[in-house]
Design an enzyme around this catalytic site. Structure first.
Site, short mmCIF file in Angstrom:
data_model
loop_
_atom_site.label_atom_id
_atom_site.label_comp_id
_atom_site.label_asym_id
_atom_site.label_seq_id
_atom_site.Cartn_x
_atom_site.Cartn_y
_atom_site.Cartn_z
N GLU A 25 0.83 -1.22 0.00
CA GLU A 25 0.00 0.00 0.00
C GLU A 25 0.86 1.26 0.00
O GLU A 25 2.07 1.20 0.21
CB GLU A 25 -0.91 -0.01 1.23
CG GLU A 25 -0.14 0.00 2.54
CD GLU A 25 -0.96 0.52 3.72
OE1 GLU A 25 -1.19 1.73 3.75
OE2 GLU A 25 -1.32 -0.28 4.60
N LYS A 86 -6.04 10.40 0.82
CA LYS A 86 -6.12 9.03 1.34
C LYS A 86 -7.32 8.37 0.67
O LYS A 86 -8.46 8.82 0.83
CB LYS A 86 -6.29 9.05 2.86
CG LYS A 86 -6.27 7.68 3.53
CD LYS A 86 -6.38 7.85 5.05
CE LYS A 86 -6.41 6.49 5.73
NZ LYS A 86 -6.57 6.64 7.20
N VAL A 106 -5.78 -0.16 2.74
CA VAL A 106 -5.89 -1.62 2.56
C VAL A 106 -6.97 -1.94 1.53
O VAL A 106 -6.74 -2.72 0.60
CB VAL A 106 -6.20 -2.31 3.91
CG1 VAL A 106 -6.58 -3.78 3.70
CG2 VAL A 106 -4.99 -2.22 4.84
N ASP A 138 -18.85 3.37 13.02
CA ASP A 138 -17.55 3.60 12.40
C ASP A 138 -16.85 2.26 12.18
O ASP A 138 -16.22 1.70 13.09
CB ASP A 138 -16.70 4.52 13.29
CG ASP A 138 -15.45 5.03 12.56
OD1 ASP A 138 -15.16 4.52 11.47
OD2 ASP A 138 -14.79 5.94 13.09
N SER A 140 -14.37 0.17 9.34
CA SER A 140 -13.48 0.36 8.20
C SER A 140 -13.98 -0.39 6.96
O SER A 140 -14.44 -1.53 7.06
CB SER A 140 -12.07 -0.11 8.55
OG SER A 140 -11.25 -0.11 7.40
N ALA A 141 -13.80 0.23 5.81
CA ALA A 141 -14.12 -0.42 4.54
C ALA A 141 -13.19 -1.60 4.26
O ALA A 141 -13.49 -2.44 3.40
CB ALA A 141 -14.01 0.60 3.40
N ASP A 142 -12.07 -1.68 4.99
CA ASP A 142 -11.15 -2.81 4.81
C ASP A 142 -11.86 -4.14 5.04
O ASP A 142 -11.60 -5.13 4.34
CB ASP A 142 -9.98 -2.73 5.80
CG ASP A 142 -9.10 -1.51 5.58
OD1 ASP A 142 -9.29 -0.79 4.57
OD2 ASP A 142 -8.20 -1.28 6.42
N LYS A 159 -5.27 -2.98 14.04
CA LYS A 159 -4.65 -1.95 14.88
C LYS A 159 -5.30 -1.95 16.26
O LYS A 159 -6.53 -2.03 16.39
CB LYS A 159 -4.81 -0.58 14.21
CG LYS A 159 -4.05 -0.46 12.89
CD LYS A 159 -4.19 0.93 12.31
CE LYS A 159 -3.42 1.05 10.99
NZ LYS A 159 -4.12 0.44 9.85
#
Length: 302
Positions: A25, A86, A106, A138, A140-142, A159
């Site tokens: 990435e 980003k 990611v 909230d 993540s789209a990951d 994380k």
């Protein structure tokens, strides 16, 4: 697609000759570390992959072009240029149409890797379900990308600023297999383990490669998450990290920081609280993940 996706000569030749390729990435370059440490780290990661028998393909967006295989000059540009966006899945059409520069997360790295035909990707840690997501939503789209995009991701777990338990629950719901490399526990990025179990412990790159190949041979859509603990000598004190995270999360809440700005803010604050030790740990776990991804890529191609 050929008008938008650009492969470097090295990556194009490697894919044509069926050589192992590892995607990388670019958010870690543009948003994860200060210059020139970010560029030095990115080039070291590429070197580690080459030394272990695979070809690196650092992915980014420059002037609206999706690039798999940034040159050294392009990596330097991504590392020192201010205002690079980003980019996650939702941002790709805008960045391409407006001919802007973008650092891939990611999720977007997985998308471009799949377009290019690259099957494995090494990163630091994935995004996940944020603390308090039961009220903020909230997430993540990951995680959604792992559910639908055929790329295996090597990381040091999620994380530790996230809700690890809810992240694993989400992945289970989406049918994403979580493998622990030589561990039964999910690594927590800066530390080697957490209280949460992975789906299966796997002890060799060959076994991981076999699982990845069989999944896609069976036409089972989606990625696989390979959780690789940070090396022992760079693992941080769990109590210190948790205290740092709590301080950072509280400050973010007070300042109303959320969305894509949240993770960089939290990681920066943790770096300050730990007097820079967390940044060194971050760098070393990325190196460790690149090493494992290269070994898996080689085994996948045997």
């Amino acid at each position: 697609m050929n008008n938008i996706v650009k492969l470097s000569k090295e990556v194009k030749e490697a894919l044509r000759e069926n050589k192992p390729v590892v995607a990388l990435e670019s958010t870690i370059i543009s948003h994860g570390m200060p210059y020139p440490q970010n560029v030095e780290t990115a080039l070291n990661v590429e070197r580690i992959i080459r030394e272990n028998g695979a070809i690196p393909a650092t992915i980014g967006i420059i002037n609206g072009k999706l690039i798999a295989g940034l040159t050294e000059e392009e990596i330097d540009y991504m590392g020192k240029t201010k205002g690079i966006l980003k980019v996650s899945r939702r941002d790709i059409p805008y960045v391409c149409a407006m001919k802007k520069d973008g650092a891939t997360t990611v999720a977007s790295t997985m998308i471009i890797a799949e377009m290019a035909g690259i099957k494995i990707f090494a990163t630091g840690g994935i995004g996940g379900v944020h603390r308090g997501a039961e009220t903020t939503m909230d997430i993540s789209a990951d995680l959604e990308e792992l559910a639908q995009t055929n790329v295996a991701v090597v990381c040091a777990g999620a994380k530790s600023i996230l809700d690890l338990g809810l992240t694993l629950e989400y992945l289970e719901t989406k049918g994403v297999l979580v493998l622990g490399y030589q561990t039964n526990k999910l690594p927590a990025f800066y530390t080697r383990s957490s209280e949460f179990d992975v789906d299966y412990r796997i002890d060799s790159p060959k076994e991981i490669a076999d699982i990845i190949n069989i999944k896609w041979d069976l036409n089972l859509k989606g990625g696989i998450l390979i959780a690789n603990p940070i090396p022992k000598e760079y693992s941080m004190d769990e109590e210190l990290i948790n205290k740092s995270i709590e301080q950072a999360v509280n400050e973010a809440n007070q300042k109303g920081i959320k969305g894509k700005a949240l993770t960089p803010f939290l990681l920066s604050k943790i770096k300050d609280v730990t007097e820079g030790k967390s940044l060194e740990s971050n760098i070393q776990l990325v190196y460790n993940n690149a090493l494992l991804a290269a070994k898996i890529a080689v085994e996948m191609n045997r």
